[in-house]
Design an enzyme around this catalytic site. Structure first.
Site, short mmCIF file in Angstrom:
data_model
loop_
_atom_site.label_atom_id
_atom_site.label_comp_id
_atom_site.label_asym_id
_atom_site.label_seq_id
_atom_site.Cartn_x
_atom_site.Cartn_y
_atom_site.Cartn_z
CD GLU A 147 -3.13 -1.01 2.12
OE1 GLU A 147 -2.89 -0.43 3.19
OE2 GLU A 147 -4.23 -1.52 1.86
CD GLU A 303 -4.18 -6.10 2.38
OE1 GLU A 303 -4.85 -5.45 3.21
OE2 GLU A 303 -2.98 -5.90 2.18
C1 GLA Z 1 -4.28 -2.77 4.89
C2 GLA Z 1 -2.92 -3.41 4.97
C3 GLA Z 1 -2.90 -4.69 5.74
C4 GLA Z 1 -3.73 -4.60 6.99
C5 GLA Z 1 -5.14 -4.16 6.61
C6 GLA Z 1 -6.06 -4.09 7.79
O1 GLA Z 1 -5.01 -3.16 3.83
O2 GLA Z 1 -2.36 -3.62 3.70
O3 GLA Z 1 -1.56 -4.99 6.07
O4 GLA Z 1 -3.17 -3.67 7.85
O5 GLA Z 1 -5.08 -2.90 6.03
O6 GLA Z 1 -7.36 -3.73 7.41
#
Ligand code: GLA
Length: 671
Positions: A147, A303
């Site tokens: 991210e 995710e």
């Molecule tokens: C993000 C991060 C993950 C985790 C999630 C939790 O998407 O990439 O590592 O922290 O949030 O919701």
């Protein structure tokens, strides 16, 4: 096509657990038909416990074990979580805020994207991983960092300031050009030496807007540069493996239109708050954005949460069936895989109250049963791999416009881009009309309708592109405060929206923002009245036709909505913010005139319909968000891939259920 089947899995953080659990993990992954895990995203401290001392044997064992269980690996470069020793040795690698505050080690993403020491270590660990695992049969994809831009989207340290100056030198070549672009003749801001230039640190009054805009461009580009630097190494060592990183939907800090062409696979993280009644609209909008920035490449839902997250004020869990519904919604909108954060719910650390595929309770749990069931049904959709979602409507989206519009000292600080975009998207969603997001610079000719909500900043090239689109037969609906500034954020003079006056057959002589709580009404030519607020343009007609006029204030009787024939196309203009019933009326009119059809007419409100197609085949997704059982009249609809049953007359759908019809006949619907 990089994958032979629909992807199913999640982030796997085995370094949080004793080795005894790993075998159980692999066995349970098999049971849930997990076929891909994103491995080691935050494992830098375990992989390089001391500077230059690498510990790969634990990862070797994991990779071998996963492979032996038929599970592939999306191996991460762990560069989002630099180890404590690195911070101690190079504290200047930590990011600095606009107020000059240095953010310390103890969470994650604690690095400045311009720091040379950080880059040295990051590229070294990426190369080490690639060399070690280049021939490992489990490795199928690279997950670079995590991210980009999250938590800290900009760093204001002195090293960043120097990088900013280098970037500016490339962009402007001379200080004279920079002074012109930044309009520094204002408030005596003129620069006589490059070294006088800083990032837009906290200032007493409004900071220079073009400096801020360039800073946003520069910062977005810095994250891309971090990605590219690692990608070059990974591609050199493993040329045939796809490289991705995970995006965050409508995330302001990084221009995904610029970023995505650098990736092989576009990935998206999605955390809608399913307690909100319109969660599916917000999730759908982000999926459509990611499909669009990926220009119809394969995209993966990298995710999502199986149930609750840990970072909202109140973290509500997903009710039974909602996780499956949201997952298949992503597939309906083009995803070729469903993944989660994370495999095993953490026992310690900041995310221990965040749900996982394997919850604290273990396998005797609703979450596990739902995860296992979804994993076992996803292969039924393998024939859809690489099929595409086609849209006849595009909403224009440009990060530069977003940045510029939301700088301070504007007519109304309440005018934000995403709520404007969302108001159109929601109505189109509810009307069952599929939408792409398009950059204003791209070829728009494949769309019957282009919607441009508040396109405040528009380059000469984009203006030209949009005008040509209409001239050649397209239909455009553009709203207030568009075409106002060029890419330097300088006003386009001669009457607003200078770029589009001729095409729209009007001039906006002046505009006014509304104080909170104040509204006006407008009357349409077909006799309806709607409330409008936030903003009013005072429009002078130069050939356009009024579709609605204001009812009060000094501009009563002047047009608020117009239509103009330009070349072979039509340009609609909306000079105010309409209540949603009014926007629905307007979009209904525009869509009817442009010949735009919903995916399936006559659907009950709350049933989402999407179509994916490839090679003459197509699949219809129906998703029941109504909260109750519905009956959908449909004939000759082929077979439901999820149940295997033929659909002849009508479909009965339970709450939160999904149907995926393989359309082998001409689909018809009873009225
Ligand atoms: C993000 C991060 C993950 C985790 C999630 C939790 O998407 O990439 O590592 O922290 O949030 O919701």
């Amino acid at each position: 096509m990089y994958f032979p089947h629909m992807i199913y899995g999640g982030d796997y953080n085995p370094d949080q657990w004793p080795e005894e659990t790993w075998l159980e993990d692999a066995r349970l992954m098999q049971e849930a038909r997990v076929n891909l895990v994103s491995l080691g995203i935050f494992s830098w401290a375990k992989l390089e416990p001391r500077p230059g001392i690498f510990e790969f044997t634990w990862l070797d064992r994991l990779m071998d074990m996963l492979h032996a269980h038929g599970i592939s690996v999306n191996l991460a470069t762990p560069t989002a979580a630099p180890p404590a020793w690195m911070v101690r040795m190079h504290p200047e690698m930590l990011p600095v805020t606009a107020d000059g505050v240095r953010l310390w080690h103890g969470s994650r993403r604690h690095y400045c994207p311009h720091n040379p020491d950080y880059h040295r270590y990051a590229t070294r660990i990426a190369a080490q991983l690639a060399e070690r695992y280049k021939d490992h049969p489990a490795l199928v994809m690279w997950h670079v960092d995590n991210e980009y831009g999250c938590h800290v989207s900009e760093c204001y340290c002195d090293i960043s300031a120097a990088s900013f100056r280098e970037w500016l030198k490339k962009r402007y070549t001379t200080l004279e050009k920079l002074n012109f672009a930044w309009g520094t003749a204002f408030w005596g801001q003129v620069y006589g030496d490059w070294n006088e230039i800083k990032p837009p640190l906290r200032t007493p009054a409004h900071a220079n807007p073009t400096q801020q805009l360039d800073w946003a461009r520069f910062s977005s580009n810095s994250w891309l540069a971090c990605f590219d630097e690692q990608k070059v190494i990974l591609k050199r060592i493993t040329p045939n493996l796809p490289v991705t990183t995970n995006f965050m939907g409508f995330y302001k800090g990084v221009d995904y239109f610029k970023f995505s062409p650098h990736e092989d696979v576009v990935s998206q993280d999605s955390y809608p708050d399913t307690y909100e009644p319109d969660w599916m609209v917000k999730a759908g909008m982000a999926y459509d954005l990611i499909r669009s920035v990926g220009v119809r490449h394969t995209w993966l839902l990298m995710e999502q949460a199986t149930s609750q997250v840990n970072w909202r004020q109140r973290n509500v869990n997903k009710r039974p069936g909602v996780m499956r519904l949201g997952s298949l919604q992503a597939v309906a909108r083009g995803a070729d895989g469903i993944m989660f954060f994370q495999w095993r719910q953490s026992k310690a650390g900041a995310e221990k109250h965040h749900s996982g595929m394997l919850p604290h309770t273990g396998t005797d749990s609703r979450t596990w049963r739902e995860i296992k069931a979804l994993g076992n049904e996803l292969p039924l959709l393998n024939s859809l791999l690489s099929s595409q979602v086609q849209a006849e409507v595009a909403i224009l989206m440009d990060w530069e416009n977003w940045w510029a519009l939301e700088l301070d000292s504007k007519p109304s600080n309440d005018l934000k881009l995403l709520p404007q975009i969302y108001s159109y998207y929601k109505i189109l969603f509810e009307r069952g009309i599929t939408v792409d997001f398009a950059h204003p610079d791209t070829n728009l000719s494949c769309y019957k309708l282009v919607v441009a909500p508040t396109l405040y900043l528009v380059s000469d090239h984009s203006s030209e592109n949009i005008n040509r689109y209409v001239e050649n037969g397209g239909t455009l609906l553009i709203s207030f405060f568009s075409g106002i500034v060029d890419e330097n954020e300088h006003i386009r003079l001669g009457g607003y929206p200078a770029s589009f006056c001729e095409m729209l057959g009007l001039t906006v002589e002046e505009y006014t923002a509304y104080p909170k709580g104040l509204a006006n009404t407008l009357r349409t030519t077909d006799g309806r009245t709607f409330t409008c607020s936030l903003w009013s343009d005072v429009i002078c007609v130069h050939g356009c036709e009024a579709l609605a006029v204001y009812e009060s204030d000094y501009y009563a009787g002047l047009p608020a909505i117009t239509r103009h024939k330009y070349g072979k196309g039509l340009g609609y203009y909306l000079g105010t913010e309409l209540e949603s019933a009014g926007l629905d009326w307007l979009l209904g009119l525009v869509c009817a005139e442009a010949g735009i059809m919903p995916v399936l007419p006559h659907l009950p409100a709350g049933v989402e319909a999407l179509r994916r197609s490839k090679e003459g085949k197509s699949w219809l997704f129906l998703l029941n968000h109504t909260g109750s059982k519905v009956q959908i009249p449909i004939e000759n609809a082929g077979r439901d891939l999820l149940t295997g049953e033929a659909v002849n007359n009508s479909i009965s759908m339970e709450t939160n259920s999904v149907v995926v019809l393989e359309l082998d006949n001409k689909l018809t619907q009873k009225h």
